[in-house]
Design a protein around this motif. Structure first.
Motif, mmCIF file in Angstrom:
data_model
loop_
_atom_site.group_PDB
_atom_site.id
_atom_site.type_symbol
_atom_site.label_atom_id
_atom_site.label_comp_id
_atom_site.label_asym_id
_atom_site.label_seq_id
_atom_site.Cartn_x
_atom_site.Cartn_y
_atom_site.Cartn_z
ATOM 1 N N HIS A 123 -28.195 -63.054 26.209
ATOM 2 C CA HIS A 123 -29.660 -63.142 26.156
ATOM 3 C C HIS A 123 -30.248 -63.061 27.560
ATOM 4 O O HIS A 123 -31.315 -62.476 27.759
ATOM 5 C CB HIS A 123 -30.100 -64.446 25.484
ATOM 6 N N TRP A 124 -29.542 -63.644 28.524
ATOM 7 C CA TRP A 124 -29.990 -63.613 29.920
ATOM 8 C C TRP A 124 -30.059 -62.167 30.403
ATOM 9 O O TRP A 124 -31.088 -61.723 30.928
ATOM 10 C CB TRP A 124 -29.025 -64.422 30.780
ATOM 11 N N ASP A 125 -28.958 -61.422 30.221
ATOM 12 C CA ASP A 125 -28.868 -60.058 30.744
ATOM 13 C C ASP A 125 -29.704 -59.060 29.951
ATOM 14 O O ASP A 125 -30.385 -58.219 30.535
ATOM 15 C CB ASP A 125 -27.404 -59.583 30.752
ATOM 16 N N GLU A 126 -29.645 -59.146 28.622
ATOM 17 C CA GLU A 126 -30.279 -58.133 27.791
ATOM 18 C C GLU A 126 -31.749 -58.406 27.503
ATOM 19 O O GLU A 126 -32.540 -57.478 27.366
ATOM 20 C CB GLU A 126 -29.518 -58.007 26.469
ATOM 21 N N LEU A 127 -32.122 -59.695 27.405
ATOM 22 C CA LEU A 127 -33.480 -60.037 26.993
ATOM 23 C C LEU A 127 -34.297 -60.744 28.068
ATOM 24 O O LEU A 127 -35.489 -60.968 27.870
ATOM 25 C CB LEU A 127 -33.436 -60.940 25.742
ATOM 26 N N ARG A 128 -33.618 -61.135 29.160
ATOM 27 C CA ARG A 128 -34.250 -61.963 30.186
ATOM 28 C C ARG A 128 -34.843 -63.211 29.523
ATOM 29 O O ARG A 128 -35.990 -63.569 29.722
ATOM 30 C CB ARG A 128 -35.291 -61.189 30.987
ATOM 31 N N GLN A 129 -33.970 -63.846 28.739
ATOM 32 C CA GLN A 129 -34.364 -65.009 27.961
ATOM 33 C C GLN A 129 -33.312 -66.101 28.115
ATOM 34 O O GLN A 129 -32.121 -65.845 28.033
ATOM 35 C CB GLN A 129 -34.486 -64.617 26.485
ATOM 36 N N PHE A 130 -33.779 -67.311 28.347
ATOM 37 C CA PHE A 130 -32.898 -68.476 28.368
ATOM 38 C C PHE A 130 -32.677 -68.919 26.925
ATOM 39 O O PHE A 130 -33.638 -69.141 26.189
ATOM 40 C CB PHE A 130 -33.542 -69.612 29.174
ATOM 41 N N THR A 131 -31.437 -69.025 26.521
ATOM 42 C CA THR A 131 -31.079 -69.529 25.197
ATOM 43 C C THR A 131 -29.925 -70.498 25.365
ATOM 44 O O THR A 131 -28.860 -70.120 25.855
ATOM 45 C CB THR A 131 -30.653 -68.399 24.236
ATOM 46 N N SER A 132 -30.141 -71.731 24.980
ATOM 47 C CA SER A 132 -29.086 -72.740 24.986
ATOM 48 C C SER A 132 -29.036 -73.349 23.594
ATOM 49 O O SER A 132 -30.079 -73.643 23.005
ATOM 50 C CB SER A 132 -29.368 -73.811 26.035
ATOM 51 N N VAL A 133 -27.825 -73.530 23.071
ATOM 52 C CA VAL A 133 -27.659 -74.074 21.733
ATOM 53 C C VAL A 133 -26.836 -75.354 21.796
ATOM 54 O O VAL A 133 -25.711 -75.351 22.301
ATOM 55 C CB VAL A 133 -26.992 -73.057 20.782
ATOM 56 N N LEU A 134 -27.424 -76.414 21.307
ATOM 57 C CA LEU A 134 -26.722 -77.682 21.137
ATOM 58 C C LEU A 134 -26.241 -77.742 19.693
ATOM 59 O O LEU A 134 -27.028 -77.487 18.769
ATOM 60 C CB LEU A 134 -27.659 -78.864 21.389
ATOM 61 N N THR A 135 -24.979 -78.062 19.496
ATOM 62 C CA THR A 135 -24.461 -78.269 18.152
ATOM 63 C C THR A 135 -24.182 -79.752 17.987
ATOM 64 O O THR A 135 -23.335 -80.319 18.679
ATOM 65 C CB THR A 135 -23.178 -77.453 17.909
ATOM 66 N N PHE A 136 -24.940 -80.373 17.092
ATOM 67 C CA PHE A 136 -24.773 -81.790 16.802
ATOM 68 C C PHE A 136 -23.950 -81.940 15.535
ATOM 69 O O PHE A 136 -24.155 -81.196 14.565
ATOM 70 C CB PHE A 136 -26.131 -82.476 16.581
#
Length: 142
Positions: A123-136
């Motif tokens: 997402h960083w490289d292709e979309l210039r978007q920060f995406t972080s996923v927490l799995t609870f």
């Protein structure tokens, strides 16, 4: 309503009631698919992920419910000054759930949090978007 949906909704309620440095408005979705033009604002998405059922004792089962919480935002230049507050928000959310039961579903108690990888390089490289996923993972015995 299914157990995993009830717990996902309880996570949404919990997130929306948190006093965080960066306010957020969480929503539950099955598929967090959004237009890139709409990602300039912070998005917090709760997604039911998985369920493992195992024997607890003679009359009960253990339900380990996994819920993903995605924190996403399109960035301008990806500088530390721009991304550090997002990383802080991810940590702050993770800390809020640790060692607690869900207020809206008190039978579910926190077991673990995973954040691997800490952000999506794609997402960083292709979309210039920060995406972080927490799995609870929350456990219910019934």
């Amino acid at each position: 309503m299914s157990l995993i949906v009830e717990i996902a909704d309880a996570v949404v309620t919990e997130l929306n009631g948190m006093d965080l440095k960066s306010p957020l408005q969480a929503q539950r979705h099955y598929v967090p698919s959004f237009e890139l033009k709409d990602m300039s604002d912070l998005r917090t998405t709760v997604v039911p992920k998985g369920l493992v059922i195992s024997k607890s004792d003679r009359s009960n089962n253990t339900f380990d419910v996994q819920i993903d919480v995605a924190i996403q935002k399109k960035f301008n230049n990806g500088s530390n000054a721009e991304i550090d507050p997002l990383m802080e928000l991810v940590q702050e959310i993770a800390d809020q759930f640790r060692l607690r039961r869900l207020a809206a579903y008190p039978a579910a108690h926190w077991i673990r949090t995973e954040n691997t990888p800490i952000y999506s390089p794609e997402h960083w490289d292709e979309l210039r978007q920060f995406t972080s996923v927490l799995t609870f993972t929350f456990r219910v015995i019934r």
